[in-house]
Design a protein around this motif. Structure first.
Motif, PDB file in Angstrom:
ATOM      1  N   GLY A 136      -8.323  -3.822  -9.629  1.00  0.00           N
ATOM      2  CA  GLY A 136      -8.281  -3.558  -8.205  1.00  0.00           C
ATOM      3  C   GLY A 136      -7.826  -2.141  -7.888  1.00  0.00           C
ATOM      4  O   GLY A 136      -7.887  -1.248  -8.725  1.00  0.00           O
ATOM      5  N   HIS A 137      -7.366  -1.935  -6.668  1.00  0.00           N
ATOM      6  CA  HIS A 137      -6.898  -0.626  -6.211  1.00  0.00           C
ATOM      7  C   HIS A 137      -5.398  -0.719  -5.990  1.00  0.00           C
ATOM      8  O   HIS A 137      -4.934  -1.217  -4.962  1.00  0.00           O
ATOM      9  CB  HIS A 137      -7.622  -0.238  -4.917  1.00  0.00           C
ATOM     10  N   TYR A 195     -12.010  -4.325  -3.873  1.00  0.00           N
ATOM     11  CA  TYR A 195     -12.132  -3.067  -3.123  1.00  0.00           C
ATOM     12  C   TYR A 195     -13.490  -2.445  -3.397  1.00  0.00           C
ATOM     13  O   TYR A 195     -13.927  -2.336  -4.556  1.00  0.00           O
ATOM     14  CB  TYR A 195     -11.026  -2.093  -3.543  1.00  0.00           C
ATOM     15  N   LEU A 225      -3.814   0.934  -2.791  1.00  0.00           N
ATOM     16  CA  LEU A 225      -4.084   0.239  -1.532  1.00  0.00           C
ATOM     17  C   LEU A 225      -3.629  -1.213  -1.564  1.00  0.00           C
ATOM     18  O   LEU A 225      -3.792  -1.931  -0.572  1.00  0.00           O
ATOM     19  CB  LEU A 225      -5.578   0.300  -1.214  1.00  0.00           C
ATOM     20  N   SER A 264       0.843  -1.194   0.000  1.00  0.00           N
ATOM     21  CA  SER A 264       0.000   0.000   0.000  1.00  0.00           C
ATOM     22  C   SER A 264       0.876   1.240   0.000  1.00  0.00           C
ATOM     23  O   SER A 264       1.847   1.338   0.762  1.00  0.00           O
ATOM     24  CB  SER A 264      -0.897  -0.001   1.245  1.00  0.00           C
ATOM     25  N   THR A 305     -17.928   7.943 -12.481  1.00  0.00           N
ATOM     26  CA  THR A 305     -16.531   8.269 -12.777  1.00  0.00           C
ATOM     27  C   THR A 305     -16.433   9.637 -13.445  1.00  0.00           C
ATOM     28  O   THR A 305     -15.613  10.483 -13.050  1.00  0.00           O
ATOM     29  CB  THR A 305     -15.917   7.195 -13.685  1.00  0.00           C
ATOM     30  N   TYR A 334     -14.964   3.678 -11.441  1.00  0.00           N
ATOM     31  CA  TYR A 334     -15.943   2.774 -10.850  1.00  0.00           C
ATOM     32  C   TYR A 334     -16.297   1.705 -11.888  1.00  0.00           C
ATOM     33  O   TYR A 334     -16.726   2.024 -12.990  1.00  0.00           O
ATOM     34  CB  TYR A 334     -17.197   3.541 -10.445  1.00  0.00           C
ATOM     35  N   HIS A 345     -15.697   1.014  -1.922  1.00  0.00           N
ATOM     36  CA  HIS A 345     -15.860   2.150  -1.010  1.00  0.00           C
ATOM     37  C   HIS A 345     -17.342   2.293  -0.706  1.00  0.00           C
ATOM     38  O   HIS A 345     -18.150   2.459  -1.609  1.00  0.00           O
ATOM     39  CB  HIS A 345     -15.325   3.430  -1.651  1.00  0.00           C
ATOM     40  N   GLY A 374      -8.890   6.916 -10.618  1.00  0.00           N
ATOM     41  CA  GLY A 374      -9.620   5.667 -10.439  1.00  0.00           C
ATOM     42  C   GLY A 374     -10.928   5.680 -11.217  1.00  0.00           C
ATOM     43  O   GLY A 374     -11.419   6.727 -11.640  1.00  0.00           O
TER      44      GLY A 374
END
Length: 432
Positions: free
Chosen positions: A292-293, A301, A296, A201, A344, A281, A303, A279
């Motif tokens: 993925g993220h 993932y 992190l 991360s 987004t 969505y 939110h 990023g």
């Protein structure tokens, strides 16, 4: 906002729906747990009023700790397909500018009826996790519950107290056992942080301008600095990175640079963020591959902790609640893909609005200081221009005279020669 497809005003139908809401939503059933007696607290920015989440920690055997996160049940007050939902689905996010906040849901909801306000009974969705001594998650659960926020706390004062540089916030002293509760939460947070960092991360620090007002007058833009309660470049810095994306290697590079040049680290962080890209969505079905993220170091993932201010979190909440009730998903796959693309785009549009107003606010604060000299740091040096950031007020402008020889990271003395509030322009010349 209008230029970027955002609605600054609440449409008439949504306003009418708001007037018809008499109070906070409340349900009682065997599936909704009563957790009002737990010592829940919220920790957010000093000025935050749209409180979305509470936390509490409970010690278990063998050094493990149970962490509970309560998320405001916004869906209970705003039905899918209603006018308020349509307005939120248009903007998809609250827009925070130095001049005014444009909430995704109107203040009567986001700062009151759907807010986990101090001392108020509220419906929530609770995520429960058992965290072992090494930071690993050993058990999880999700359910609905009624909760009460016992203390509204702020990042800066809690961080100062935890760091030993400040006294306990009054709310901590007023609630029996809350000091031990927060220290337990902090200990678990540090466990989780160490585990995330070991997985790769990224440790990043970027400077975000926070507006300071006296009454209605804008008086300053100060940096929102990272603290404990929140938790190109490689070769030019004498380092190398693998050709393939490697989060652990990148994070180790960042750790070294933060120690070697802390003053320049926010600008390095910003450069990394830009290189990583924004990023998006996206829909991920079970078993499907997903990027993925990266920041992190997570493949899976979601939110979902800010439904008062982010529409994707409302969508996630509705999906979770449907699953808990054994009901059909409220959104189909194609609808989710379309919503992801829309969210987004609108999040980026909101960022453009916030950035433009922030630039205009900085120009507004400096317009009466033409001719003054400032110490700055070069943040950009290319054919398109040389840019310098001031620390107080936190503002960035272009050096249009005497920029020859300046490079990113250089400390420089500049003189303010021009501002344009409407366009957010700030022009400097190098002070000899």
């Amino acid at each position: 906002m209008l230029e970027h497809g955002l609605e600054p005003d609440l449409p008439p139908a949504a306003a009418a729906q708001l007037r018809a809401i008499s109070g906070a939503a409340m349900e009682r059933s065997a599936q909704i747990r009563d957790q009002r007696s737990l010592p829940w607290c919220s920790i957010d920015n000093d000025e935050s009023r749209d409180l979305d989440q509470l936390s509490v920690a409970q010690p278990l055997a063998d050094g493990a700790v149970q962490i509970l996160i309560a998320i405001a049940d916004v869906d209970a007050s705003v039905a899918r397909g209603s006018p308020l939902d349509a307005h939120a689905g248009t903007n998809t996010t609250s827009v925070y500018t130095a001049a005014q906040i444009f909430p995704m849901f109107p203040d009567r909801l986001s700062t009151d009826l759907t807010c986990l306000a101090e001392g108020q009974e509220r419906l929530s969705v609770v995520v429960e996790m058992s965290v072992a001594d090494d930071g690993s998650i050993t058990a999880t659960d999700i359910y609905r519950a009624v909760v009460v926020n016992r203390a509204k706390l702020a990042y800066d004062s809690v961080a100062a107290w935890l760091d030993g540089t400040g006294s306990p916030p009054p709310a901590v002293a007023a609630v029996a056992g809350l000091d031990r509760q927060l220290r337990l939460q902090d200990a678990v947070a540090q466990r989780l942080k160490r585990l995330r960092q070991a997985a790769g991360s990224l440790t990043l620090t970027t400077l975000e301008a926070q507006a300071v007002h006296q009454g209605t007058a804008l008086t300053d833009l100060k940096p929102d600095e990272a603290n404990r309660a929140k938790e190109l470049i490689a070769r030019s810095c004498g380092e190398t990175l693998p050709a393939a994306a490697d989060a652990r290697a990148l994070n180790e590079f960042l750790r070294k640079r933060q120690q070697a040049a802390p003053a320049q680290f926010p600008d390095l962080s910003l450069a990394i963020v830009k290189l990583l890209g924004a990023g998006e969505y996206v829909l991920k079905r079970p078993g499907e591959p997903c990027a993925g993220h990266f920041g992190l170091a997570l493949d899976d993932y979601l939110h979902a902790t800010a439904p008062n201010r982010r529409f994707p979190d409302v969508i996630a909440q509705r999906l979770i609640k449907a699953a808990l009730a054994g009901a059909a998903a409220p959104y189909g796959d194609e609808e989710l893909r379309t919503l992801g693309e829309h969210c987004t785009v609108q999040e980026r549009n909101a960022a453009k609005v916030e950035r433009q107003v922030r630039k205009s606010a900085a120009a507004f604060l400096l317009q009466a200081r033409i001719g003054e000299q400032f110490d700055g740091l070069v943040t950009g040096a290319a054919d398109k221009g040389t840019w310098v950031r001031l620390s107080r007020p936190l503002a960035e402008g272009r050096v249009i005279k005497g920029f020859e020889g300046l490079d990113v990271g250089d400390a420089v003395r500049v003189r303010l020669i021009h501002t344009d509030v409407q366009r957010g322009f700030i022009d400097f010349e190098r002070a000899r």
